[in-house]
Design a protein around this motif. Structure first.
Motif: not given
Length: 84
Positions: A20, A22, A26-28, A36, A53, A71, A73-76
């Motif tokens: 990752c 990122v 930008d990290w959530q 989630k 990550c 990830d 940022a996207r949490l995918e």
């Protein structure tokens, strides 16, 4: 012999998918990832950051122990090197 060199170079970008890249800004938050996953039926045991990550240890809805990378940022989910 040249074919081996080309094949080796072609494999390089695929391995980059496992990391990752990122920016920290930008990290959530970890709590967002936990929320989630819990909404998807996972029971989160731990979330830590590693290699850029989020790495999660959890049990899935069927009760199986899981280790997964996400990830930040996207949490995918990010494919693990073992997933190839």
């Amino acid at each position: 012999m040249a074919g081996l060199v080309v094949a080796g170079l072609a494999a390089t970008p695929a391995s980059a998918e496992h990391d990752c890249n990122v920016p920290l800004a930008d990290w959530q938050p970890r709590e967002a990832l936990q929320k989630k996953l819990e909404a998807e039926g996972w029971t989160v045991l731990s979330i830590r950051s590693d290699d850029g990550c989020y790495k999660v240890r959890a049990t899935n809805p069927q009760g199986a122990r899981m280790k997964a990378k996400f990830d930040p940022a996207r949490l995918e989910r990010v494919p693990d090197r073992d997933d190839d």
